[in-house]
Design an enzyme around this catalytic site. Structure first.
Site, mmCIF file in Angstrom:
data_model
loop_
_atom_site.group_PDB
_atom_site.id
_atom_site.type_symbol
_atom_site.label_atom_id
_atom_site.label_comp_id
_atom_site.label_asym_id
_atom_site.label_seq_id
_atom_site.Cartn_x
_atom_site.Cartn_y
_atom_site.Cartn_z
ATOM 1 N NE ARG A 102 43.753 31.087 44.082
ATOM 2 C CZ ARG A 102 44.568 30.435 43.250
ATOM 3 N NH1 ARG A 102 45.345 29.477 43.730
ATOM 4 N NH2 ARG A 102 44.586 30.728 41.963
ATOM 5 C CG ASP A 108 31.477 27.424 44.971
ATOM 6 O OD1 ASP A 108 30.458 26.963 44.430
ATOM 7 O OD2 ASP A 108 32.608 27.378 44.454
ATOM 8 C CE1 TYR A 145 37.068 24.327 42.765
ATOM 9 C CE2 TYR A 145 35.879 25.091 44.694
ATOM 10 C CZ TYR A 145 36.058 25.077 43.323
ATOM 11 O OH TYR A 145 35.218 25.830 42.522
ATOM 12 C CE LYS A 182 41.358 19.133 34.919
ATOM 13 N NZ LYS A 182 41.767 20.565 34.954
ATOM 14 N NE ARG A 240 35.874 23.549 33.890
ATOM 15 C CZ ARG A 240 36.212 24.746 33.406
ATOM 16 N NH1 ARG A 240 35.783 25.115 32.206
ATOM 17 N NH2 ARG A 240 36.984 25.564 34.101
ATOM 18 N N GLY A 280 40.744 37.089 38.660
ATOM 19 C CA GLY A 280 42.024 36.654 39.203
ATOM 20 C C GLY A 280 43.045 37.766 39.349
ATOM 21 N NE ARG A 291 40.838 40.972 48.947
ATOM 22 C CZ ARG A 291 40.952 40.523 47.705
ATOM 23 N NH1 ARG A 291 41.968 39.752 47.367
ATOM 24 N NH2 ARG A 291 40.043 40.835 46.813
#
Length: 297
Positions: free
Chosen positions: A21, A49, A54, A98, A130, A215, A267
């Site tokens: 993100r 990572d 992304y 996709k 994937r 999440g 965080r």
């Protein structure tokens, strides 16, 4: 912080900072991204990572801008990135659908694009993102072998692969696949019993865990006993529920490396709190029992 050796050339920090993100933050300036990386380094979190997809194919370049502005950071970190997902966005906006592409041409082009975007001459760990139903294990394996031989990629692995997918790709390679990044957390816990973790643990492959906090659904209304237990254990050990949930993964002997993603500097500064949580066997099973909502057999 503990380092996990994947190969003679590559070791990753036990906790990994996930940049999924990175492009969603209100501030994507090089200085702000650098501050995130430095907050990780202050705790011994050295592994970053990434993936080409992304941020709609923007996150690598955002990260690269920070590395260009502060080039000394590059030798203090390990870069993980992934390829093979093509979605109708960014540089692949013309795609009709996709899909996955594990052809040698695409993998090689994707690595070159990632190197340019992140302003680096090497990727420490490249993952096939994937499983591709159309994979040619010989072609894909040879492409990965060639990238390692070139020095542009130091180690290779996969993400979201089942054991048979892993074995198929490995059969076409001379370079060992070093890891598998899978979804794993207290709620998404099937890998504990479906053979995925056992397969890699038997072969000595450290695993990476994406979405270690599910999440945020760990705190959903349907998980009230689990939520209560996480908060109680956190309070007992002077930390919060998220550190306890990550410590649950760290307790497993498979050397799991949770990938922690957040844009909050506050965080980020506390990600390593999980390493200080004491997790005995009964506490681990207490949380697991709440997660599966029944007593173990």
């Amino acid at each position: 912080m503990e380092k996990i050796a994947l190969s003679p050339e590559v070791s990753l920090s036990r906790l990994v900072y996930g940049m999924w993100r990175l492009g969603d933050d209100a501030d994507t300036s090089p200085a702000h991204v650098q501050a995130k990386v430095e907050a990780c380094l202050a705790q011994g979190i050295t592994t970053m990572d990434q993936a080409d997809i992304y941020g709609g194919y923007t996150a690598e370049a955002i990260f690269g801008a920070a590395l260009k502005a502060a080039p000394a950071l590059r030798d203090q970190i390990e870069i993980v990135t992934k390829c093979d997902i093509i979605a109708p966005a960014g540089r692949h906006a013309a795609a009709r659908v996709k899909y996955y592409d594990t052809s040698a041409a695409h993998i090689t082009a994707s690595v070159e694009a990632s190197l340019r975007a992140m302003a680096t001459d090497r990727i420490d760990l490249l993952l096939i993102h994937r499983p591709d139903p159309l994979i040619d294990n010989i072609e894909t394996g040879a492409a990965l072998d060639a990238l390692v031989a070139s020095g542009k990629v130091l180690a290779v692995g996969v993400s979201n692969f089942r054991p048979w997918d892993f074995d198929l790709l490995q059969s076409g390679m001379t370079t060992p696949l070093r890891t598998n990044q899978i979804e794993l957390n207290l709620i998404a816990n099937a890998a504990l019993t479906n053979g995925d973790i056992a397969f890699h643990q038997r072969q000595g492959h450290p695993l990476m865990a994406w979405s270690p906090l599910a999440g945020g659904t760990l705190l959903s209304a349907s998980q009230t006993p689990l939520r209560t237990a996480l908060h109680r254990i956190g309070a007992e050990q002077g930390t919060d529920w998220s550190a306890v949930a990550v410590a649950w993964l760290l307790r497993h002997p498979a050397r799991i490396m949770p990938v922690m993603g957040t844009n909050s500097l506050e965080r980020i500064a506390h990600l390593s709190d999980a390493c200080r949580v004491e997790m005995d066997r009964q506490t681990w099973f207490e949380l697991y029992t709440h997660a599966i909502e029944r007593e173990v057999p």
